[in-house]
Motif scaffolding. Structure first.
Motif, PDB file in Angstrom:
ATOM      1  N   ASP A   2       0.829  -1.206   0.000  1.00  0.00           N
ATOM      2  CA  ASP A   2       0.000   0.000   0.000  1.00  0.00           C
ATOM      3  C   ASP A   2       0.871   1.267   0.000  1.00  0.00           C
ATOM      4  OD1 ASP A   2       0.862   0.409   2.615  1.00  0.00           O
ATOM      5  OD2 ASP A   2      -1.067  -0.021   3.529  1.00  0.00           O
ATOM      6  N   VAL A   3       0.213   2.403  -0.070  1.00  0.00           N
ATOM      7  CA  VAL A   3       0.911   3.695  -0.187  1.00  0.00           C
ATOM      8  C   VAL A   3       1.842   3.935   1.003  1.00  0.00           C
ATOM      9  CG1 VAL A   3       0.575   6.204  -0.223  1.00  0.00           C
ATOM     10  CG2 VAL A   3      -0.843   4.747  -1.644  1.00  0.00           C
ATOM     11  N   ILE A   4       1.383   3.632   2.200  1.00  0.00           N
ATOM     12  CA  ILE A   4       2.206   3.875   3.381  1.00  0.00           C
ATOM     13  C   ILE A   4       3.454   2.994   3.369  1.00  0.00           C
ATOM     14  CG2 ILE A   4       2.280   3.706   5.904  1.00  0.00           C
ATOM     15  CD1 ILE A   4      -0.687   4.589   5.874  1.00  0.00           C
ATOM     16  N   LEU A  26       5.798  23.121   7.515  1.00  0.00           N
ATOM     17  CA  LEU A  26       6.663  24.060   6.787  1.00  0.00           C
ATOM     18  C   LEU A  26       6.009  25.424   6.600  1.00  0.00           C
ATOM     19  CD1 LEU A  26       8.132  21.604   4.128  1.00  0.00           C
ATOM     20  CD2 LEU A  26       9.090  22.272   6.351  1.00  0.00           C
ATOM     21  N   LEU A  27       4.854  25.619   7.202  1.00  0.00           N
ATOM     22  CA  LEU A  27       4.177  26.926   7.216  1.00  0.00           C
ATOM     23  C   LEU A  27       4.047  27.537   5.822  1.00  0.00           C
ATOM     24  CD1 LEU A  27       5.950  28.345  10.380  1.00  0.00           C
ATOM     25  CD2 LEU A  27       3.715  27.228  10.265  1.00  0.00           C
ATOM     26  N   GLY A  28       3.611  26.710   4.871  1.00  0.00           N
ATOM     27  CA  GLY A  28       3.376  27.199   3.523  1.00  0.00           C
ATOM     28  C   GLY A  28       4.543  27.056   2.570  1.00  0.00           C
ATOM     29  N   ALA A  29       5.720  26.742   3.076  1.00  0.00           N
ATOM     30  CA  ALA A  29       6.870  26.533   2.195  1.00  0.00           C
ATOM     31  C   ALA A  29       6.736  25.176   1.518  1.00  0.00           C
ATOM     32  CB  ALA A  29       8.175  26.602   2.989  1.00  0.00           C
ATOM     33  N   GLU A  30       7.355  25.041   0.352  1.00  0.00           N
ATOM     34  CA  GLU A  30       7.293  23.778  -0.374  1.00  0.00           C
ATOM     35  C   GLU A  30       8.227  22.751   0.242  1.00  0.00           C
ATOM     36  OE1 GLU A  30       7.483  23.652  -4.621  1.00  0.00           O
ATOM     37  OE2 GLU A  30       6.695  25.677  -4.773  1.00  0.00           O
ATOM     38  N   SER A  31       7.824  21.498   0.148  1.00  0.00           N
ATOM     39  CA  SER A  31       8.706  20.407   0.551  1.00  0.00           C
ATOM     40  C   SER A  31       9.864  20.355  -0.440  1.00  0.00           C
ATOM     41  CB  SER A  31       7.948  19.077   0.518  1.00  0.00           C
ATOM     42  OG  SER A  31       6.875  19.087   1.423  1.00  0.00           O
ATOM     43  N   SER A  47       1.539  17.816   6.896  1.00  0.00           N
ATOM     44  CA  SER A  47       0.095  17.766   6.668  1.00  0.00           C
ATOM     45  C   SER A  47      -0.291  17.140   5.327  1.00  0.00           C
ATOM     46  CB  SER A  47      -0.511  19.169   6.769  1.00  0.00           C
ATOM     47  OG  SER A  47      -0.057  19.974   5.699  1.00  0.00           O
ATOM     48  N   LEU A  48       0.686  16.825   4.489  1.00  0.00           N
ATOM     49  CA  LEU A  48       0.385  16.194   3.208  1.00  0.00           C
ATOM     50  C   LEU A  48      -0.108  14.767   3.429  1.00  0.00           C
ATOM     51  CD1 LEU A  48       3.503  17.311   1.117  1.00  0.00           C
ATOM     52  CD2 LEU A  48       1.195  18.282   1.051  1.00  0.00           C
ATOM     53  N   THR A  49      -0.870  14.269   2.488  1.00  0.00           N
ATOM     54  CA  THR A  49      -1.321  12.881   2.572  1.00  0.00           C
ATOM     55  C   THR A  49      -0.126  11.950   2.330  1.00  0.00           C
ATOM     56  OG1 THR A  49      -1.787  12.666   0.208  1.00  0.00           O
ATOM     57  CG2 THR A  49      -3.578  13.518   1.617  1.00  0.00           C
ATOM     58  N   SER A  50      -0.298  10.698   2.691  1.00  0.00           N
ATOM     59  CA  SER A  50       0.759   9.706   2.458  1.00  0.00           C
ATOM     60  C   SER A  50       1.102   9.612   0.975  1.00  0.00           C
ATOM     61  CB  SER A  50       0.333   8.334   2.983  1.00  0.00           C
ATOM     62  OG  SER A  50       0.174   8.368   4.369  1.00  0.00           O
ATOM     63  N   ALA A  51       0.095   9.691   0.115  1.00  0.00           N
ATOM     64  CA  ALA A  51       0.332   9.639  -1.332  1.00  0.00           C
ATOM     65  C   ALA A  51       1.147  10.846  -1.805  1.00  0.00           C
ATOM     66  CB  ALA A  51      -0.991   9.559  -2.079  1.00  0.00           C
ATOM     67  N   GLU A  52       0.846  12.013  -1.267  1.00  0.00           N
ATOM     68  CA  GLU A  52       1.608  13.221  -1.633  1.00  0.00           C
ATOM     69  C   GLU A  52       3.037  13.130  -1.121  1.00  0.00           C
ATOM     70  OE1 GLU A  52      -1.920  16.587  -1.707  1.00  0.00           O
ATOM     71  OE2 GLU A  52      -1.202  15.868   0.242  1.00  0.00           O
ATOM     72  N   GLN A  53       3.213  12.621   0.087  1.00  0.00           N
ATOM     73  CA  GLN A  53       4.558  12.436   0.636  1.00  0.00           C
ATOM     74  C   GLN A  53       5.344  11.437  -0.211  1.00  0.00           C
ATOM     75  OE1 GLN A  53       4.012  11.375   4.772  1.00  0.00           O
ATOM     76  NE2 GLN A  53       3.328  13.421   5.319  1.00  0.00           N
ATOM     77  N   LEU A  54       4.686  10.347  -0.622  1.00  0.00           N
ATOM     78  CA  LEU A  54       5.331   9.352  -1.483  1.00  0.00           C
ATOM     79  C   LEU A  54       5.779   9.988  -2.794  1.00  0.00           C
ATOM     80  CD1 LEU A  54       6.164   6.504  -2.321  1.00  0.00           C
ATOM     81  CD2 LEU A  54       3.782   6.107  -3.017  1.00  0.00           C
ATOM     82  N   ALA A  55       4.942  10.825  -3.385  1.00  0.00           N
ATOM     83  CA  ALA A  55       5.299  11.488  -4.643  1.00  0.00           C
ATOM     84  C   ALA A  55       6.559  12.333  -4.486  1.00  0.00           C
ATOM     85  CB  ALA A  55       4.137  12.339  -5.139  1.00  0.00           C
ATOM     86  N   SER A  59      10.036  11.523  -6.373  1.00  0.00           N
ATOM     87  CA  SER A  59      10.604  12.573  -7.209  1.00  0.00           C
ATOM     88  C   SER A  59      12.049  12.860  -6.814  1.00  0.00           C
ATOM     89  CB  SER A  59       9.755  13.845  -7.090  1.00  0.00           C
ATOM     90  OG  SER A  59      10.344  14.905  -7.784  1.00  0.00           O
ATOM     91  N   THR A  60      12.312  12.878  -5.520  1.00  0.00           N
ATOM     92  CA  THR A  60      13.678  13.105  -5.039  1.00  0.00           C
ATOM     93  C   THR A  60      14.593  11.974  -5.477  1.00  0.00           C
ATOM     94  OG1 THR A  60      12.849  14.345  -3.145  1.00  0.00           O
ATOM     95  CG2 THR A  60      15.098  13.476  -2.984  1.00  0.00           C
TER      96      THR A  60
END
Length: 72
Positions: A2-4, A26-31, A47-55, A59-60
């Motif tokens: 799964d995503v997690i 990050l108070l509005g700053a980009e990851s 605060s991002l979802t697990s899917a957003e964190q995975l992306a 990407s990194t």
């Protein structure tokens, strides 16, 4: 898997390659990847979802591969 599980696996791979992962508000700053005290740190908005964190993690990893840095 799964995503997690994928997120956690990707984070472990990056950490094995010397990238420290920090989940913070990050108070509005980009990851993104930065250098703190001479060490590479990937800052991820908590605060991002697990899917957003995975992306962000994937990407990194792709960016590092394009720079011919081992990510395995």
């Amino acid at each position: 898997m799964d995503v997690i599980d994928r997120r956690d696996l990707c984070a472990r791979i990056l950490e094995k390659n010397g990238i420290r992962i920090r989940y913070e508000s990050l108070l509005g700053a980009e990851s993104g990847l930065c250098t703190i005290g001479g060490r590479e740190v990937l800052m991820i908005e908590i605060s991002l979802t697990s899917a957003e964190q995975l992306a962000i993690l994937e990407s990194t990893a792709k960016t590092l591969e394009r720079q011919n840095r081992s990510v395995a």
